[in-house]
Scaffold this active site. Structure first.
Site, PDB file in Angstrom:
ATOM      1  N   ASP A  74       0.867  -1.179  -0.031  1.00  0.00           N
ATOM      2  CA  ASP A  74      -0.156  -0.163  -0.043  1.00  0.00           C
ATOM      3  C   ASP A  74       0.864   1.245   0.096  1.00  0.00           C
ATOM      4  OD1 ASP A  74      -2.817   1.219   0.453  1.00  0.00           O
ATOM      5  OD2 ASP A  74      -1.575   1.989   2.380  1.00  0.00           O
TER       6      ASP A  74
ATOM      7  N   GLU B 207       0.989  -0.360  -5.142  1.00  0.00           N
ATOM      8  CA  GLU B 207       0.290   0.553  -5.294  1.00  0.00           C
ATOM      9  C   GLU B 207       0.864   1.852  -5.429  1.00  0.00           C
ATOM     10  OE1 GLU B 207      -3.577   3.313  -3.354  1.00  0.00           O
ATOM     11  OE2 GLU B 207      -2.039   2.102  -1.944  1.00  0.00           O
TER      12      GLU B 207
END
Length: 721
Positions: free
Chosen positions: A404, A457
């Site tokens: 993330d 990401e």
């Protein structure tokens, strides 16, 4: 030799820095000697672990300090304690030698130990003839560390820990305890201040929030039946496999009859067969490691090695992964080294210093989330995080990690104004320490776990995110297997939100992404981030009235499944959830009673099955030779058409008409004359569409065919000859 009175006082107060020098069993000039703190005892005698009496101890302090000579050589002992009519046995933790060894010291100090999760934390072991738990924690700047738990009445004086001087690790073996015992560490910082009680950074389990203690536990489970699944992925190139990911928040996919979270076992009975029936290849869970605050969705994790207690024990998550693998479904988890929560029981100022984080807020504070930032350049911190990644792959057999907020790690000025950040040693904004950490993490994972995949990401144009990070590779290469294509998501959703009459002026919002579609190994993400915080559901983003919204969504899904790149869809969007997602409630499954919602669900199932069955749609997802434009410039009609292809496979033409106009004789260029079979039509009646189409096939002559293009629809044709 009798210790000084101040040393005895520090021992009884629980502040002595070297308790093993005074307590336990020692060889002395007059033979073997024992000293122990036995709270509540009035009399005590020592026995070996087999029960043979070795000697009697005398009480020398009313606080429970006993001493005495023993027979034989120093060895682990247990004490028979008496107080009035009461009697109990206590095995002496200070009579045992250390568990860690010099090899551990060397590798930990070097930051190259790749099995820290077997050494630090709480481990149920047999040691020197006794069963118990070995505790070890890294706190190099602490004056002293005590182990507290429900096994010692949370009394910090009972289990002062041994310091390994060279590496700053504190350890103790506590005999006669097993699984399910709550514990924390009491750490005295370098300034003498006692810190808030700390949870174990390496704990395998934790109490259910709002409680925050760690629990002794065994990670995962011993028996697995997923060898066939793991062997398959170890033998293939994932870039050339069909990968369709179902993103799930485990706390809100479904709730039980009481509105509480489903256990992993309950999810295994519902989620696994659902994902299999829907044709998804992987389930990706939002963070599963322990976290204190439900609205953080798990991204503010404080227990990196512990599956959250919300869903049952660690073995439950292992059973889920095993069950998914047996059903042919991979399991990915979100992994969040970009987030460093500052809860008192967590890693913040763990030993009284900025141990895991930066002291300077210009390096160590994240303004977007009000959190700290890991010091990725410190070898012990990088080793801690890399070991965590390896742990989930080894112990829980996860198929991959979705990392993330990578962009927030890579740039020192991320979300910062001038003067709020410090340039790197070259004067630039790149965080090379974070980049090297990510490179090292990917190298370690791919070297140790064949078949693993990592997904970034990353929302910027940082070069080489999914390029190999081997020695000699450019330092910008991060070594991820895949990268989320945030540009695809942003541009195409913006296009679909426009009124069809205006789309002709924004044709490039669809076409531009194909300029860079093969610069990385991309995953096309329609994730949870797009359906929260006032953004509405995917259905709500579509333009038009209710019929047009559903038609737009079906056409959009068809375009996405025909577009180069792996697929990711957040839960609920596969049946066109109307409400925005909330972690506080289950998805609105009752919507499936409506034909339009059931139609979208059927469409996603069929798209997944088609995508997996047709190599032309997946085998060259990441390579430019698998794509060819057929119609790129028909902005006036808002029509897009391309060819998907792969060696040895029949090509498939993908055509999207993104206006409500029906084209009954649209000239479609095609590379081969002959019959092309209609294999997908988002306007089909089974999807609650209007039923317009081409009666199953078209015939190409002289390099093209006249086709019917349904309104707001995507259709696909496969060449059959």
């Amino acid at each position: 030799m009798k210790p000084p009175e101040e040393a005895i006082a520090a021992l009884l107060e629980g502040t002595h820095a070297d308790p093993f020098a005074l307590l336990g069993v020692h060889a002395g000039p007059d033979g073997t000697f024992a000293r122990a703190i036995l709270p509540g005892a009035e009399a005590a005698e020592a026995h070996d672990l087999a029960g043979k009496k070795l000697g009697k101890l005398s009480q020398i302090d009313a606080a429970g300090l006993f001493e005495g000579k023993l027979k034989g050589v120093p060895q682990p002992v247990k004490y028979r304690c008496r107080a009035g009519s009461h009697e109990w046995w206590l095995t002496d933790p200070y009579s045992f030698g250390p568990v860690l060894g010099p090899t551990d010291d060397f590798l930990i100090a070097e930051g190259t130990h790749l099995r820290l999760f077997d050494k630090l934390g709480a481990h149920l072991i047999e040691h020197q003839g006794a069963h118990g738990v070995h505790f070890a924690v890294w706190a190099p700047n602490a004056r002293s560390v005590s182990l507290l738990g429900d096994f010692n009445d949370w009394d910090h004086r009972r289990h002062l820990m041994r310091r390994r001087l060279d590496i700053g690790v504190w350890e103790i073996f506590v005999p006669d305890i097993a699984e399910g015992r709550a514990y924390k560490y009491r750490i005295t910082g370098p300034d003498g201040a006692v810190l808030p009680l700390k949870a174990d950074p390496y704990a395998f389990a934790a109490e259910l929030r709002p409680a925050t203690a760690s629990l002794t536990a065994r990670p995962a489970k011993p028996d697995w039946g997923d060898a066939a699944h793991r062997d398959h992925w170890a033998e293939v190139d994932p870039r050339r496999e069909a990968i369709s990911i179902y993103e799930v928040h485990p706390g809100s996919w479904r709730r039980d009859e009481h509105g509480w979270f489903q256990t992993w076992d309950a999810m295994a009975e519902t989620l696994i067969p659902y994902a299999a029936e829907m044709g998804f290849t992987h389930i990706e869970f939002m963070p599963v490691s322990e976290y204190p605050y439900d609205p953080s969705w798990g991204y503010q994790t404080t227990g990196l090695f512990a599956p959250s207690a919300r869903f049952g024990g660690p073995d439950g998550f292992a059973r889920f992964v095993d069950g998914a693998h047996r059903a042919g479904i991979g399991v990915l988890i979100d992994w969040v080294p970009a987030h460093f929560p500052v809860d008192d029981h967590g890693l913040a100022h763990f030993d009284g210093t900025a141990l895991y984080e930066h002291e300077d807020p210009r390096l160590g504070f994240h303004p977007d989330w009000n959190t700290a930032i890991y010091n990725f350049g410190r070898r012990e911190v990088a080793s801690f995080l890399i070991n965590n990644a390896l742990f989930w792959a080894e112990h829980y057999h996860v198929d991959g990690l979705r990392v993330d907020a990578v962009a927030s790690m890579l740039y020192r000025d991320y979300s910062r104004k001038a003067g709020e950040w410090i340039p790197n040693h070259e004067g630039g904004r790149e965080n090379w320490e974070a980049a090297e950490f990510l490179r090292a993490m990917n190298r370690a994972l791919y070297a140790s776990r064949p078949g693993i995949m990592t997904i970034a990401e990353e929302s910027t144009s940082w070069p080489g995110v999914s390029q190999p990070a081997h020695d000699g590779a450019p330092r910008t290469n991060l070594g991820f297997g895949f990268k989320w294509n945030m540009g695809f998501m942003h541009d195409t959703l913006q296009y679909m939100a426009r009124d069809p009459i205006h789309r002709q002026y924004h044709h490039n919002e669809i076409t531009f992404g194909l300029v860079y579609a093969f610069s990385e190994n991309f995953v096309l993400p329609l994730s949870h981030d797009e359906v929260v915080h006032g953004k509405g559901s995917l259905l709500a983003k579509m333009s038009g009235d209710e019929w047009q919204k559903f038609a737009n969504l079906r056409a959009y899904y068809g375009l996405m499944w025909g577009y180069p790149g792996k697929k990711l869809l957040f839960m609920g969007q596969e049946f066109a959830q109307v409400r925005e997602w909330s972690e506080e409630r289950s998805l609105d499954w009752d919507l499936l009673d409506a034909p339009a919602h059931a139609g979208v669900q059927r469409l996603i199932r069929d798209l997944n099955q088609l995508y997996r069955a047709k190599p032309a749609l997946h085998a060259r997802d990441c390579e430019g030779d698998g794509f060819e434009w057929l119609v790129a410039d028909d902005a006036a009609a808002s029509v897009f058409a391309w060819l998907r292809k792969a060696p040895g496979a029949a090509p498939i033409a993908v055509i999207s008409n993104l206006t409500p106009a029906l084209h009954d004789r649209y000239r479609l260029p095609l590379p081969h004359d002959g019959t092309w079979r209609e294999v997908f039509n988002s306007d089909a009646g089974i999807y609650d569409g209007s039923g317009q189409g081409n009666l199953g096939e078209i015939t190409a002559q002289h390099g093209g065919a006249q086709i019917v293009l349904p309104p707001l629809a995507t259709i696909m044709f496969e060449f059959v000859g």
